[in-house]
Every structure is written in structure tokens, then in C-alpha cells.
Design a protein around this motif. Sequence first.
Motif, PDB file in Angstrom:
ATOM      1  N   ASN A 184       0.925  -1.733  -0.225  1.00 39.52           N
ATOM      2  CA  ASN A 184       0.174   0.212   0.314  1.00 39.52           C
ATOM      3  C   ASN A 184       1.268   1.811   0.042  1.00 39.52           C
ATOM      4  O   ASN A 184       1.651   1.379   0.672  1.00 39.52           O
ATOM      5  N   GLY A 185       0.397   1.783  -1.146  1.00 38.37           N
ATOM      6  CA  GLY A 185       1.978   4.098  -0.949  1.00 38.37           C
ATOM      7  C   GLY A 185       2.639   2.764  -1.922  1.00 38.37           C
ATOM      8  O   GLY A 185       3.522   3.809  -1.821  1.00 38.37           O
ATOM      9  N   THR A 186       3.675   1.697  -2.370  1.00 32.84           N
ATOM     10  CA  THR A 186       4.208   1.799  -3.368  1.00 32.84           C
ATOM     11  C   THR A 186       3.744   1.722  -4.458  1.00 32.84           C
ATOM     12  O   THR A 186       2.955   0.559  -5.085  1.00 32.84           O
ATOM     13  N   MET A 187       4.689   2.255  -5.586  1.00 33.80           N
ATOM     14  CA  MET A 187       4.615   1.914  -7.288  1.00 33.80           C
ATOM     15  C   MET A 187       5.398   2.982  -7.792  1.00 33.80           C
ATOM     16  O   MET A 187       7.022   2.912  -7.152  1.00 33.80           O
ATOM     17  N   VAL A 188       5.548   1.580  -9.519  1.00 32.44           N
ATOM     18  CA  VAL A 188       7.546   2.057  -9.793  1.00 32.44           C
ATOM     19  C   VAL A 188       6.246   2.633 -10.677  1.00 32.44           C
ATOM     20  O   VAL A 188       5.048   2.455 -11.159  1.00 32.44           O
ATOM     21  N   ALA A 189       7.100   4.018 -10.989  1.00 35.95           N
ATOM     22  CA  ALA A 189       6.696   4.201 -11.993  1.00 35.95           C
ATOM     23  C   ALA A 189       7.606   4.504 -13.448  1.00 35.95           C
ATOM     24  O   ALA A 189       9.818   4.791 -13.460  1.00 35.95           O
ATOM     25  N   LEU A 190       6.946   4.512 -14.343  1.00 33.79           N
ATOM     26  CA  LEU A 190       8.791   4.335 -15.677  1.00 33.79           C
ATOM     27  C   LEU A 190       7.999   5.491 -16.653  1.00 33.79           C
ATOM     28  O   LEU A 190       6.930   5.278 -16.756  1.00 33.79           O
ATOM     29  N   SER A 191       9.279   5.865 -17.156  1.00 34.16           N
ATOM     30  CA  SER A 191       9.035   6.943 -17.930  1.00 34.16           C
ATOM     31  C   SER A 191       9.470   7.071 -19.191  1.00 34.16           C
ATOM     32  O   SER A 191      10.101   5.712 -20.376  1.00 34.16           O
ATOM     33  N   VAL A 192       8.767   6.869 -20.124  1.00 39.46           N
ATOM     34  CA  VAL A 192       8.466   6.838 -21.570  1.00 39.46           C
ATOM     35  C   VAL A 192       8.403   8.208 -22.847  1.00 39.46           C
ATOM     36  O   VAL A 192       8.985   9.160 -21.644  1.00 39.46           O
ATOM     37  N   ASP A 193       8.438   8.040 -23.408  1.00 38.27           N
ATOM     38  CA  ASP A 193       8.842   8.769 -24.789  1.00 38.27           C
ATOM     39  C   ASP A 193       7.736  10.470 -24.806  1.00 38.27           C
ATOM     40  O   ASP A 193       7.993  11.282 -25.790  1.00 38.27           O
ATOM     41  N   GLY A 194       6.400  10.067 -25.013  1.00 41.84           N
ATOM     42  CA  GLY A 194       5.974  11.532 -24.989  1.00 41.84           C
ATOM     43  C   GLY A 194       4.183  10.830 -24.728  1.00 41.84           C
ATOM     44  O   GLY A 194       4.261   9.605 -24.354  1.00 41.84           O
ATOM     45  N   PRO A 195       3.298  11.664 -24.167  1.00 40.47           N
ATOM     46  CA  PRO A 195       2.126  11.627 -24.442  1.00 40.47           C
ATOM     47  C   PRO A 195       1.825  10.384 -24.757  1.00 40.47           C
ATOM     48  O   PRO A 195       0.403   9.699 -24.472  1.00 40.47           O
ATOM     49  N   ALA A 196       1.808  10.250 -26.370  1.00 35.39           N
ATOM     50  CA  ALA A 196       1.492   8.973 -26.766  1.00 35.39           C
ATOM     51  C   ALA A 196       1.188   7.866 -26.394  1.00 35.39           C
ATOM     52  O   ALA A 196       0.985   6.242 -26.952  1.00 35.39           O
ATOM     53  N   VAL A 197       2.731   7.707 -26.415  1.00 36.14           N
ATOM     54  CA  VAL A 197       3.481   6.005 -25.795  1.00 36.14           C
ATOM     55  C   VAL A 197       2.952   5.916 -24.425  1.00 36.14           C
ATOM     56  O   VAL A 197       2.316   4.876 -23.849  1.00 36.14           O
ATOM     57  N   VAL A 198       2.249   7.028 -23.279  1.00 37.75           N
ATOM     58  CA  VAL A 198       1.439   7.076 -21.779  1.00 37.75           C
ATOM     59  C   VAL A 198       0.489   6.448 -22.489  1.00 37.75           C
ATOM     60  O   VAL A 198       0.045   5.502 -21.770  1.00 37.75           O
ATOM     61  N   ASP A 199      -0.373   7.108 -23.368  1.00 35.25           N
ATOM     62  CA  ASP A 199      -1.972   6.438 -23.756  1.00 35.25           C
ATOM     63  C   ASP A 199      -1.997   4.861 -24.193  1.00 35.25           C
ATOM     64  O   ASP A 199      -2.269   3.842 -24.197  1.00 35.25           O
ATOM     65  N   GLN A 200      -0.948   4.672 -25.066  1.00 33.34           N
ATOM     66  CA  GLN A 200      -0.587   3.385 -25.781  1.00 33.34           C
ATOM     67  C   GLN A 200      -0.667   2.582 -24.651  1.00 33.34           C
ATOM     68  O   GLN A 200      -0.813   0.828 -24.637  1.00 33.34           O
ATOM     69  N   PHE A 201       0.416   2.871 -23.875  1.00 27.43           N
ATOM     70  CA  PHE A 201       1.018   1.873 -22.957  1.00 27.43           C
ATOM     71  C   PHE A 201      -0.358   1.619 -21.852  1.00 27.43           C
ATOM     72  O   PHE A 201      -0.491   0.302 -21.305  1.00 27.43           O
ATOM     73  N   HIS A 202      -0.761   2.915 -21.394  1.00 22.68           N
ATOM     74  CA  HIS A 202      -1.912   2.456 -20.184  1.00 22.68           C
ATOM     75  C   HIS A 202      -2.936   1.553 -20.933  1.00 22.68           C
ATOM     76  O   HIS A 202      -3.794   0.461 -20.029  1.00 22.68           O
ATOM     77  N   ALA A 203      -3.393   1.768 -22.466  1.00 23.37           N
ATOM     78  CA  ALA A 203      -4.661   1.511 -22.996  1.00 23.37           C
ATOM     79  C   ALA A 203      -4.081  -0.474 -23.284  1.00 23.37           C
ATOM     80  O   ALA A 203      -4.861  -1.080 -22.547  1.00 23.37           O
ATOM     81  N   LYS A 204      -2.917  -0.504 -23.213  1.00 18.00           N
ATOM     82  CA  LYS A 204      -2.561  -2.561 -23.254  1.00 18.00           C
ATOM     83  C   LYS A 204      -2.474  -2.918 -22.330  1.00 18.00           C
ATOM     84  O   LYS A 204      -2.828  -4.057 -22.074  1.00 18.00           O
ATOM     85  N   ALA A 205      -2.241  -1.725 -20.835  1.00 15.36           N
ATOM     86  CA  ALA A 205      -2.195  -2.325 -19.481  1.00 15.36           C
ATOM     87  C   ALA A 205      -3.784  -3.308 -19.355  1.00 15.36           C
ATOM     88  O   ALA A 205      -3.682  -3.977 -18.778  1.00 15.36           O
ATOM     89  N   LEU A 206      -4.652  -2.246 -20.299  1.00 17.97           N
ATOM     90  CA  LEU A 206      -5.695  -2.787 -19.555  1.00 17.97           C
ATOM     91  C   LEU A 206      -6.273  -3.722 -20.428  1.00 17.97           C
ATOM     92  O   LEU A 206      -7.757  -4.441 -20.200  1.00 17.97           O
ATOM     93  N   GLU A 207      -6.369  -4.007 -21.569  1.00 21.03           N
ATOM     94  CA  GLU A 207      -6.609  -4.221 -22.269  1.00 21.03           C
ATOM     95  C   GLU A 207      -5.595  -6.346 -22.005  1.00 21.03           C
ATOM     96  O   GLU A 207      -6.493  -6.703 -22.467  1.00 21.03           O
ATOM     97  N   LEU A 208      -4.452  -5.823 -21.067  1.00 23.33           N
ATOM     98  CA  LEU A 208      -3.373  -7.253 -21.060  1.00 23.33           C
ATOM     99  C   LEU A 208      -4.853  -8.032 -19.388  1.00 23.33           C
ATOM    100  O   LEU A 208      -4.114  -8.577 -18.406  1.00 23.33           O
ATOM    101  N   GLY A 209      -5.605  -7.281 -18.651  1.00 23.93           N
ATOM    102  CA  GLY A 209      -6.045  -7.228 -17.609  1.00 23.93           C
ATOM    103  C   GLY A 209      -5.732  -6.681 -16.407  1.00 23.93           C
ATOM    104  O   GLY A 209      -6.119  -6.852 -15.532  1.00 23.93           O
ATOM    105  N   GLY A 210      -5.068  -5.753 -17.251  1.00 21.18           N
ATOM    106  CA  GLY A 210      -4.423  -5.045 -15.650  1.00 21.18           C
ATOM    107  C   GLY A 210      -5.695  -3.906 -15.109  1.00 21.18           C
ATOM    108  O   GLY A 210      -6.483  -3.585 -15.817  1.00 21.18           O
TER     109      GLY A 210
END
Length: 125
Positions: A65-91
Motif C-alpha cells: 500500500n503506497g508502493t508504486m513503480v513509475a516508468l518513464s516513456v518518450d511522450g504522451p502518445a506512448v503513455v496513452d498506448q502503454f496504459h491502454a495495453k495494460a488494461l487490454e492485458l487485464g490490468g
Amino acid sequence: MIGYVTLGTNDFQRATGFYDQLLGVIEAKRAFSTDRMVLWASPKPGRPRLGVIKPYDDKAASSGNGTMVALSVDGPAVVDQFHAKALELGGADEGKPGSRGGGFYGAYFRDLDGNKLCVFCMVKE
């Protein structure tokens, strides 16, 4: 400063499959693998590695609880794509992509074991 981060898992095969696909969004590939741990590395030098691991004490893995890992990427489009993929995979969604102020653009999710992650980039406002 950070060399790598590991996230505990109770289902090693499921977790490694999730991260193989998810980290493929940023072209990260397996850099180290044993029967207890897999580490993925970015093709960009100097970036920290992310891994999943079966706890060495053989007790159940749990998300902190309160633990989080933050991954740095190259731009907003990659943030959007990464988040969508995480949810698609069951996240699970923990915060849709968007600006959080101060040039920080990020999104939040939990992986299949309940570990909380953020994917983010810094943008000029």
C-alpha cells in the motif's frame, strides 16, 4: 540511481506473459531470466530495468500500500498506448492518462498481481 525494480508475483507464467506484451510497447526485451525472476531492459542505454520475481522466502507475494513503480516513456502518445495495453492485458485502471500539472503527463494501473505502476513523461506546458 535506480538500477532495477522487481515486483513480486504469485503466478510467474501469467506475470511474465503480461510484461512481455506490455513492455513490448516501449520495445523493452528480456535481459535476464531464471526460473524465479525475469528482468526486462529498454533498448535505450542507462534506463533502469523492471522485473518480476517469485519471492525468495516462498511466501505469497503482495502489493504494498503506497508502493508504486513509475516508468518513464518518450511522450504522451506512448503513455496513452502503454496504459491502454495494460488494461487490454487485464490490468486495472488506477488513473486515466492526462496532465497532472507541472509538465507531468501520466497514467496509473495495477498489474495482474495488484502492483501499482505509473507510466509518465514530462512535457512542456
